[in-house]
Each structure stands twice: as C-alpha cells, then as structure tokens.
Design a protein around this motif. Structure first.
Motif, short mmCIF file in Angstrom:
data_model
loop_
_atom_site.label_atom_id
_atom_site.label_comp_id
_atom_site.label_asym_id
_atom_site.label_seq_id
_atom_site.Cartn_x
_atom_site.Cartn_y
_atom_site.Cartn_z
N ALA A 133 -0.30 0.94 -14.42
CA ALA A 133 -1.30 1.53 -15.29
C ALA A 133 -2.42 2.10 -14.41
O ALA A 133 -2.65 3.49 -15.06
CB ALA A 133 -2.16 0.30 -16.24
N GLU A 134 -2.99 1.57 -13.30
CA GLU A 134 -3.70 2.25 -12.39
C GLU A 134 -3.43 3.48 -12.21
O GLU A 134 -4.08 4.50 -11.94
CB GLU A 134 -4.15 1.30 -11.55
CG GLU A 134 -4.93 0.06 -11.86
CD GLU A 134 -5.38 -0.99 -10.81
OE1 GLU A 134 -5.80 -1.72 -10.88
OE2 GLU A 134 -4.33 -0.62 -9.68
N LEU A 135 -2.23 3.55 -11.58
CA LEU A 135 -1.45 4.88 -11.16
C LEU A 135 -1.17 5.99 -11.89
O LEU A 135 -0.76 7.05 -11.72
CB LEU A 135 -0.43 4.28 -10.24
CG LEU A 135 -0.46 3.46 -9.00
CD1 LEU A 135 0.68 2.93 -8.40
CD2 LEU A 135 -1.50 4.16 -8.00
N GLY A 136 -0.97 5.42 -13.42
CA GLY A 136 -0.54 6.15 -14.47
C GLY A 136 1.14 6.73 -14.12
O GLY A 136 1.30 7.76 -14.70
N GLY A 169 0.75 -1.25 0.11
CA GLY A 169 0.09 -0.10 0.01
C GLY A 169 0.78 1.42 -0.09
O GLY A 169 0.69 2.26 -0.77
N PRO A 170 1.78 1.41 0.86
CA PRO A 170 2.49 2.58 0.89
C PRO A 170 3.54 2.74 -0.37
O PRO A 170 3.64 3.92 -0.79
CB PRO A 170 3.63 2.37 2.09
CG PRO A 170 3.02 1.45 2.96
CD PRO A 170 2.10 0.59 2.13
N CYS A 171 3.94 1.78 -1.01
CA CYS A 171 4.47 1.74 -2.28
C CYS A 171 3.58 2.44 -3.47
O CYS A 171 3.92 3.26 -4.22
CB CYS A 171 4.72 0.38 -2.98
SG CYS A 171 5.96 -0.63 -1.84
N ALA A 172 2.22 2.00 -3.33
CA ALA A 172 1.30 2.60 -4.39
C ALA A 172 1.10 4.17 -4.18
O ALA A 172 0.97 5.01 -5.15
CB ALA A 172 0.00 2.01 -4.39
N ALA A 173 1.25 4.51 -2.94
CA ALA A 173 1.26 5.84 -2.63
C ALA A 173 2.29 6.70 -3.03
O ALA A 173 2.29 7.90 -3.26
CB ALA A 173 0.90 6.27 -1.12
N GLU A 174 3.44 6.07 -2.93
CA GLU A 174 4.90 6.73 -3.08
C GLU A 174 4.87 6.91 -4.67
O GLU A 174 5.75 7.76 -5.12
CB GLU A 174 5.86 5.96 -2.49
CG GLU A 174 7.46 6.45 -2.93
CD GLU A 174 8.14 5.45 -1.75
OE1 GLU A 174 8.70 6.05 -0.85
OE2 GLU A 174 8.62 4.49 -2.39
N LEU A 175 4.79 5.89 -5.53
CA LEU A 175 4.99 5.81 -6.98
C LEU A 175 4.63 7.29 -7.76
O LEU A 175 5.43 7.27 -8.47
CB LEU A 175 4.51 4.58 -7.59
CG LEU A 175 5.29 3.14 -7.41
CD1 LEU A 175 4.36 2.02 -7.78
CD2 LEU A 175 6.51 3.25 -7.91
N PRO A 176 3.49 7.44 -7.40
CA PRO A 176 3.03 8.83 -8.39
C PRO A 176 4.09 10.01 -7.80
O PRO A 176 4.62 11.01 -8.75
CB PRO A 176 1.74 9.09 -7.98
CG PRO A 176 1.07 7.84 -7.43
CD PRO A 176 2.17 6.99 -6.88
N ALA A 177 4.47 10.02 -6.55
CA ALA A 177 5.38 11.17 -5.90
C ALA A 177 7.04 10.82 -6.66
O ALA A 177 7.50 11.95 -7.00
CB ALA A 177 5.47 10.97 -4.44
N MET A 178 7.18 9.57 -6.76
CA MET A 178 8.38 9.38 -7.42
C MET A 178 8.30 9.91 -8.95
O MET A 178 9.44 10.45 -9.56
CB MET A 178 8.71 7.81 -7.31
CG MET A 178 9.32 7.33 -6.24
SD MET A 178 10.97 7.91 -5.97
CE MET A 178 11.25 7.15 -4.10
#
Length: 209
Positions: free
Chosen positions: A143-146, A104-113
């Motif tokens: 793909a979901e996170l763009g 979960g924290p990874c999914a939140a972090e990836l757009p910030a990366m």
C-alpha cells in the motif's frame, strides 16, 4: 610417574574424541511451514487488504502448468483464497517476483515491476510472491509503494523451493506458458527497462523468450 600421567592424559583425550565423533550432527535448518502469523486472521487482514487494493490472483485456465508447482498451494494476499500455483500460472508467460516486506532492495524493485507490467500488457503476468509469515506487513508495504500486482502469500517459501531458486531476495523467475522455467534471475532491478532487458522478449503464444 611422568610417563603414567602422560598415558592417562592420552587415554582421556582419546575417549573425548570418540565421544565427540559418535554424537549425531545437528539437523539442517528447515524453512518454516507457516504461511502467516497467528495474528494475521481474516478480520485483522481486512483493513490492510482494503488499503493495498491488490489485483486478483491468477486462476487455473484448464492447463496443468509446471510439474514442479503442481502440489504447491498458497494464499492469495488480495482475499485469502487458496491458489493452486501450478495450474494458476499456466497458459501464458509469467514473471514471478520473490520478495519480503523487510527487504530494502525488494521495496525499490516492486514499483519497477509494476511499471514493467504496465508496459508489457496483459499477455504476460507479473505476480509477486511474499516470502515471510508477516502478511500484514506485506500488505502495508505494498500500500505504501502503491503497487497493486497480484501477490501470493508464501511464508513457507514453497514456490522458491519447488523452483530451486537461490536463497536470495529479491529474485525473479520467468515461466513459459507451459509453466517451465525459462530464466532465474537472482538479482535486484532498479527500473522497468532493466527488467525488460533481463527478461527478454516473450512470445505470448508460445511463452518463449
């Protein structure tokens, strides 16, 4: 009679103790050597790869790079090609983000990366490393996170082992242009500003923060 019973009990207890100590201890847990699931064939991955639309993985530019990563090869999630990680990451600073699709924290972090990469520009590369066998799930999540960052498929966690990254996710490793580790950041980031503050200033010519 009571004395004989007591002696017999002591003998049995001693024999059991000796038997227990003579047995070998369990082998330490090992990381799977599988990069991806059997179901993740090239044909099965074609659709998810198209939807994820990831940037190409970095390629060697004539420099040896990190000694620790010299023997590490993984797949490129964008097209399934083989990436020789040490040489591929040499020549300029790299921010490696280690994650898994179920984190979960990874999914939140990836757009910030991804936003950090947009801000920092092409002289520094942000490369993600997916650390689970389920490559299809990784592509779907991206793909979901763009998020379209270059992504290494590393189900066996070879990169983390070579760089001695703590067994936590997400984790970020900053590599200098010569491939050496400048910083290891075993924590999650919520924004591009937090990433920039933690990574620090990177000199694209020298790779030094």
């Amino acid at each position: 009679m009571a004395v004989l019973v007591l002696v017999a009990a002591l003998v049995v207890a001693l024999a059991m103790a000796l038997r227990h100590t003579s047995q070998p201890s369990a082998a330490p847990a090992t990381v799977s050597a599988r990069e991806h699931r059997d179901a993740d064939t090239a044909a099965a991955l074609a659709g998810p790869r198209q939807r994820a639309d990831l940037a190409p993985c970095p390629r060697p530019a004539g420099q040896p790079g990190s000694v620790a990563l010299q023997a590490v090869t993984v797949d490129c999630a964008a097209d399934g090609s083989t990436v020789h990680v040490g040489p591929a990451l040499a020549g300029h600073p790299v921010v490696l983000n280690l994650w898994a699709y179920w984190c979960g924290p990874c999914a939140a972090e990836l757009p910030a990366m991804a936003e950090y990469q947009r801000r920092i520009g092409p002289d520094v590369s942000v490369v993600t490393v997916h650390q689970d066998e389920n490559e299809t799930a990784a592509l779907i999540r991206l793909a979901e996170l763009g998020v379209h960052l270059p992504t290494l498929q590393d189900g066996a966690r070879r990169v983390a082992a070579a760089l001695q990254v703590p067994n936590v996710m997400p984790a970020t490793v900053v590599l200098d242009s010569d491939g050496s580790v400048a910083k290891t950041l075993p924590r999650a980031f919520a924004t591009a500003d937090e990433i920039a503050d933690a990574v620090g200033r990177l000199d694209a010519r020298r790779g030094r923060p």
